[in-house]
Design a protein around this motif. Structure first.
Motif, PDB file in Angstrom:
ATOM      1  N   ALA A 108     -37.931 -11.016  26.494  1.00 49.78           N
ATOM      2  CA  ALA A 108     -39.079 -11.238  25.613  1.00 49.78           C
ATOM      3  C   ALA A 108     -40.274 -11.840  26.349  1.00 49.78           C
ATOM      4  CB  ALA A 108     -38.686 -12.150  24.456  1.00 49.78           C
ATOM      5  N   VAL A 109     -41.443 -11.463  25.865  1.00 51.32           N
ATOM      6  CA  VAL A 109     -42.706 -12.041  26.316  1.00 51.32           C
ATOM      7  C   VAL A 109     -43.371 -12.644  25.082  1.00 51.32           C
ATOM      8  CG1 VAL A 109     -44.978 -11.574  27.314  1.00 51.32           C
ATOM      9  CG2 VAL A 109     -42.950 -10.381  28.200  1.00 51.32           C
TER      10      VAL A 109
ATOM     11  N   THR B 238     -40.185  -3.507  21.192  1.00 51.93           N
ATOM     12  CA  THR B 238     -40.545  -3.885  19.831  1.00 51.93           C
ATOM     13  C   THR B 238     -41.560  -5.018  19.868  1.00 51.93           C
ATOM     14  OG1 THR B 238     -38.674  -5.408  19.711  1.00 51.93           O
ATOM     15  CG2 THR B 238     -38.318  -3.183  18.846  1.00 51.93           C
ATOM     16  N   THR B 239     -42.324  -5.126  18.807  1.00 53.47           N
ATOM     17  CA  THR B 239     -43.322  -6.188  18.672  1.00 53.47           C
ATOM     18  C   THR B 239     -43.002  -6.970  17.409  1.00 53.47           C
ATOM     19  OG1 THR B 239     -44.978  -4.814  19.763  1.00 53.47           O
ATOM     20  CG2 THR B 239     -45.787  -6.678  18.487  1.00 53.47           C
ATOM     21  N   TRP B 240     -43.128  -8.282  17.522  1.00 53.17           N
ATOM     22  CA  TRP B 240     -42.824  -9.191  16.427  1.00 53.17           C
ATOM     23  C   TRP B 240     -43.990 -10.166  16.258  1.00 53.17           C
ATOM     24  CZ3 TRP B 240     -37.655  -8.951  14.429  1.00 53.17           C
ATOM     25  CH2 TRP B 240     -36.821  -8.086  15.144  1.00 53.17           C
ATOM     26  N   LYS B 241     -44.325 -10.483  15.012  1.00 58.86           N
ATOM     27  CA  LYS B 241     -45.405 -11.442  14.706  1.00 58.86           C
ATOM     28  C   LYS B 241     -44.836 -12.577  13.858  1.00 58.86           C
ATOM     29  CE  LYS B 241     -49.081  -8.954  16.062  1.00 58.86           C
ATOM     30  NZ  LYS B 241     -50.056  -9.359  16.998  1.00 58.86           N
ATOM     31  N   ASN B 242     -45.363 -13.790  14.091  1.00 62.18           N
ATOM     32  CA  ASN B 242     -44.873 -14.923  13.301  1.00 62.18           C
ATOM     33  C   ASN B 242     -45.251 -14.778  11.834  1.00 62.18           C
ATOM     34  OD1 ASN B 242     -47.617 -15.704  14.396  1.00 62.18           O
ATOM     35  ND2 ASN B 242     -47.290 -17.497  13.092  1.00 62.18           N
ATOM     36  N   ASP B 243     -44.301 -15.130  10.980  1.00 57.93           N
ATOM     37  CA  ASP B 243     -44.500 -15.190   9.535  1.00 57.93           C
ATOM     38  C   ASP B 243     -45.077 -16.573   9.252  1.00 57.93           C
ATOM     39  OD1 ASP B 243     -44.219 -15.680   6.804  1.00 57.93           O
ATOM     40  OD2 ASP B 243     -42.191 -14.880   6.688  1.00 57.93           O
ATOM     41  N   LYS B 244     -46.344 -16.614   8.875  1.00 58.08           N
ATOM     42  CA  LYS B 244     -47.048 -17.892   8.733  1.00 58.08           C
ATOM     43  C   LYS B 244     -46.404 -18.820   7.694  1.00 58.08           C
ATOM     44  CE  LYS B 244     -51.359 -16.095  10.406  1.00 58.08           C
ATOM     45  NZ  LYS B 244     -52.782 -15.969  10.268  1.00 58.08           N
ATOM     46  N   MET B 245     -45.780 -18.250   6.671  1.00 57.18           N
ATOM     47  CA  MET B 245     -45.156 -19.090   5.637  1.00 57.18           C
ATOM     48  C   MET B 245     -43.862 -19.734   6.132  1.00 57.18           C
ATOM     49  SD  MET B 245     -45.849 -16.952   2.084  1.00 57.18           S
ATOM     50  CE  MET B 245     -44.129 -16.896   1.815  1.00 57.18           C
TER      51      MET B 245
ATOM     52  N   THR C 160     -47.131 -13.641  19.109  1.00 60.25           N
ATOM     53  CA  THR C 160     -46.628 -12.274  19.230  1.00 60.25           C
ATOM     54  C   THR C 160     -45.522 -12.277  20.266  1.00 60.25           C
ATOM     55  OG1 THR C 160     -48.805 -11.350  18.712  1.00 60.25           O
ATOM     56  CG2 THR C 160     -47.235  -9.885  19.798  1.00 60.25           C
ATOM     57  N   ILE C 161     -44.442 -11.589  19.946  1.00 56.19           N
ATOM     58  CA  ILE C 161     -43.325 -11.419  20.871  1.00 56.19           C
ATOM     59  C   ILE C 161     -43.163  -9.922  21.115  1.00 56.19           C
ATOM     60  CG2 ILE C 161     -40.866 -11.765  21.279  1.00 56.19           C
ATOM     61  CD1 ILE C 161     -40.958 -13.940  19.073  1.00 56.19           C
ATOM     62  N   THR C 162     -43.001  -9.543  22.368  1.00 57.07           N
ATOM     63  CA  THR C 162     -42.619  -8.170  22.691  1.00 57.07           C
ATOM     64  C   THR C 162     -41.301  -8.231  23.459  1.00 57.07           C
ATOM     65  OG1 THR C 162     -43.992  -8.211  24.681  1.00 57.07           O
ATOM     66  CG2 THR C 162     -44.961  -7.227  22.717  1.00 57.07           C
ATOM     67  N   ALA C 163     -40.401  -7.310  23.137  1.00 54.11           N
ATOM     68  CA  ALA C 163     -39.088  -7.280  23.782  1.00 54.11           C
ATOM     69  C   ALA C 163     -38.516  -5.871  23.667  1.00 54.11           C
ATOM     70  CB  ALA C 163     -38.145  -8.286  23.134  1.00 54.11           C
TER      71      ALA C 163
END
Length: 182
Positions: A56-57, A12-19, A45-48
């Protein structure tokens, strides 16, 4: 059954929520007071493939020109060749290379930090705060807190300023929510 098992371990890929994310630092000035600052513009960005993020990376890029200490004169000095030299080194990057368990939901995150043209391995403390379904987006959000200390002299930042004026040790803290993108 094989399909369900494969899906549960899919990357999975995750992106930071800037707010709901912040990248901050603290230095000590004249050995008597702390000065806090932050980078307003950054991407993580996180991939896990594991739901506990134990594999996680993390990849971070911060725009150094977005530095903010709430004092324009100091911010301009930090952007100058005296410190970060934004004209020559516009970004800070961090690329994790390993993650090791350090208690329940706690990890040691090691990777290469690049600032001011210098790359060094850095290990930070990472807290995984959990994953929930965001009631607004109906998508999964994960929370993390990263803390650690780096030495500015390792990266040739502010070399003409003695540690009695600006501490060599810089405390780093990042808090964030990350939305699942895939």
């Amino acid at each position: 059954f094989l399909f369900i098992q494969a899906a549960s371990f899919a990357q999975t890929t995750w992106k930071n929520d800037k707010m709901h994310s912040k990248l901050t630092f603290t230095v000590t000035h004249l050995m008597v007071s702390d000065v806090d600052g932050l980078f307003k513009n950054f991407e993580v960005t996180i991939t896990a493939s594991k739901p506990d993020f134990s594999d996680a990376v993390f990849s971070l890029t911060a725009d150094v020109a977005s530095i903010n200490t709430e004092v324009d004169m100091r911010d301009n000095d930090l952007k100058s060749a005296h410190f970060f030299d934004v004209a020559t080194y516009p970004t800070i990057t961090y690329q994790s290379s390993s993650i090791q368990p350090n208690g329940k939901d706690h990890y040691k995150l090691t990777g290469n930090l690049t600032m001011h043209g210098v790359s060094k391995p850095v290990t930070m403390d990472l807290l995984y705060r959990g994953t929930v379904q965001n009631p607004m987006s109906k998508k999964d959000d994960a929370g993390f807190k990263l803390t650690g200390v780096i030495n500015r002299s390792d990266f040739n930042i502010g070399a003409s300023y003695p540690s009695a004026m600006v501490s060599n040790e810089i405390a780093i803290k990042a808090d964030g929510e990350f939305g699942k993108t895939q």
